[in-house]
Design a protein around this motif. Structure first.
Motif, PDB file in Angstrom:
ATOM      1  N   LEU A   5       5.243  -1.049   6.775  1.00  0.00           N
ATOM      2  CA  LEU A   5       6.235  -1.897   6.668  1.00  0.00           C
ATOM      3  C   LEU A   5       5.684  -3.184   6.690  1.00  0.00           C
ATOM      4  O   LEU A   5       5.121  -3.690   7.563  1.00  0.00           O
ATOM      5  N   GLU A   6       5.816  -3.990   5.536  1.00  0.00           N
ATOM      6  CA  GLU A   6       5.280  -5.556   5.285  1.00  0.00           C
ATOM      7  C   GLU A   6       6.666  -6.070   4.873  1.00  0.00           C
ATOM      8  O   GLU A   6       7.186  -5.949   3.721  1.00  0.00           O
ATOM      9  N   ASP A   7       7.055  -7.016   5.748  1.00  0.00           N
ATOM     10  CA  ASP A   7       8.099  -8.155   5.278  1.00  0.00           C
ATOM     11  C   ASP A   7       9.347  -6.918   5.119  1.00  0.00           C
ATOM     12  O   ASP A   7      10.171  -7.277   3.986  1.00  0.00           O
ATOM     13  N   LEU A  25      -5.903   1.171  -4.780  1.00  0.00           N
ATOM     14  CA  LEU A  25      -4.578   0.355  -4.838  1.00  0.00           C
ATOM     15  C   LEU A  25      -3.974   0.495  -3.241  1.00  0.00           C
ATOM     16  O   LEU A  25      -3.098   1.119  -3.013  1.00  0.00           O
ATOM     17  N   PRO A  26      -4.789  -0.311  -2.562  1.00  0.00           N
ATOM     18  CA  PRO A  26      -4.443  -0.440  -1.101  1.00  0.00           C
ATOM     19  C   PRO A  26      -2.938  -0.835  -0.773  1.00  0.00           C
ATOM     20  O   PRO A  26      -2.477  -0.601   0.327  1.00  0.00           O
ATOM     21  N   VAL A  27      -2.665  -1.683  -1.683  1.00  0.00           N
ATOM     22  CA  VAL A  27      -1.105  -2.282  -1.516  1.00  0.00           C
ATOM     23  C   VAL A  27      -0.185  -1.672  -2.537  1.00  0.00           C
ATOM     24  O   VAL A  27      -0.003  -2.368  -3.315  1.00  0.00           O
ATOM     25  N   ALA A  28       0.392  -0.492  -2.294  1.00  0.00           N
ATOM     26  CA  ALA A  28       1.365   0.042  -3.378  1.00  0.00           C
ATOM     27  C   ALA A  28       2.516   0.187  -2.682  1.00  0.00           C
ATOM     28  O   ALA A  28       2.860   0.797  -1.744  1.00  0.00           O
ATOM     29  N   PHE A  98       4.310 -12.085  -3.869  1.00  0.00           N
ATOM     30  CA  PHE A  98       3.588 -11.320  -2.693  1.00  0.00           C
ATOM     31  C   PHE A  98       2.619 -10.434  -3.471  1.00  0.00           C
ATOM     32  O   PHE A  98       2.646  -9.983  -4.466  1.00  0.00           O
ATOM     33  N   ALA A  99       1.504 -10.252  -2.789  1.00  0.00           N
ATOM     34  CA  ALA A  99       0.383  -9.530  -3.177  1.00  0.00           C
ATOM     35  C   ALA A  99       0.590  -8.002  -3.210  1.00  0.00           C
ATOM     36  O   ALA A  99       1.247  -7.518  -2.263  1.00  0.00           O
ATOM     37  N   VAL A 100       0.572  -7.674  -4.617  1.00  0.00           N
ATOM     38  CA  VAL A 100       0.636  -6.148  -4.629  1.00  0.00           C
ATOM     39  C   VAL A 100      -0.034  -5.642  -5.714  1.00  0.00           C
ATOM     40  O   VAL A 100      -0.434  -5.947  -6.807  1.00  0.00           O
ATOM     41  N   ASP A 101      -0.749  -4.407  -5.506  1.00  0.00           N
ATOM     42  CA  ASP A 101      -1.804  -3.825  -6.403  1.00  0.00           C
ATOM     43  C   ASP A 101      -0.889  -2.525  -7.040  1.00  0.00           C
ATOM     44  O   ASP A 101      -1.336  -2.554  -8.502  1.00  0.00           O
ATOM     45  N   ALA A 102      -0.051  -2.227  -6.935  1.00  0.00           N
ATOM     46  CA  ALA A 102       1.016  -1.221  -7.841  1.00  0.00           C
ATOM     47  C   ALA A 102       2.281  -1.083  -7.011  1.00  0.00           C
ATOM     48  O   ALA A 102       2.557  -1.517  -6.034  1.00  0.00           O
TER      49      ALA A 102
END
Length: 131
Positions: A5-7, A25-28, A98-102
């Motif tokens: 969980l992030e935010d 895609l580490p931030v999916a 916010f940063a997101v790869d997918a």
């Protein structure tokens, strides 16, 4: 696999096989409210995945408005040990503050037959779930 969980939002690490390249895609973000899966264009460009003549332009609509995207064919999308083949993904800016790869949408989650256990913060396949 573990969900983090992030935010207050559920994220996992994923990867995609697209245009002959494997892209991490580490931030999916897991998003059951999104019909389709979106991939960050900048992330793909970093790995040398560029627009091709066979790509189609489309648009996606959501709470944040309308975003124009390229529709590309992915050979495979992987979440941990789960994978689904031959997925149409949307490639766009994903500029949401916010940063997101997918954004992993219902298309991939249904294809994986994913089970999301928010109590345990785990994502698994149907064979991993005890009856």
């Amino acid at each position: 696999m573990k969900i983090r969980l992030e935010d207050g939002l559920p994220f996992v690490s994923a990867s995609i096989v697209i245009a002959g390249k494997v892209v991490a895609l580490p931030v999916a973000l897991l998003d059951t409210g999104s019909a389709g899966t979106l991939v960050n264009a900048d992330r793909l460009l970093e790995e040398g995945v560029t627009p091709e003549p066979s790509d189609r332009i489309g648009c996606v609509r959501g709470i944040g408005g309308v975003e124009y995207v390229l529709r590309k064919q992915a050979t495979e999308v992987r979440l941990g040990e789960l994978s689904v083949r031959d997925v149409n993904v949307q490639v766009g800016a994903l500029d949401y503050g916010f940063a997101v790869d997918a954004i992993v949408g219902a298309d991939v989650l249904l294809g994986l037959r994913a089970v999301i256990d928010l109590g345990r913060l785990e994502l698994s396949g149907p064979a991993d779930v005890a009856s």
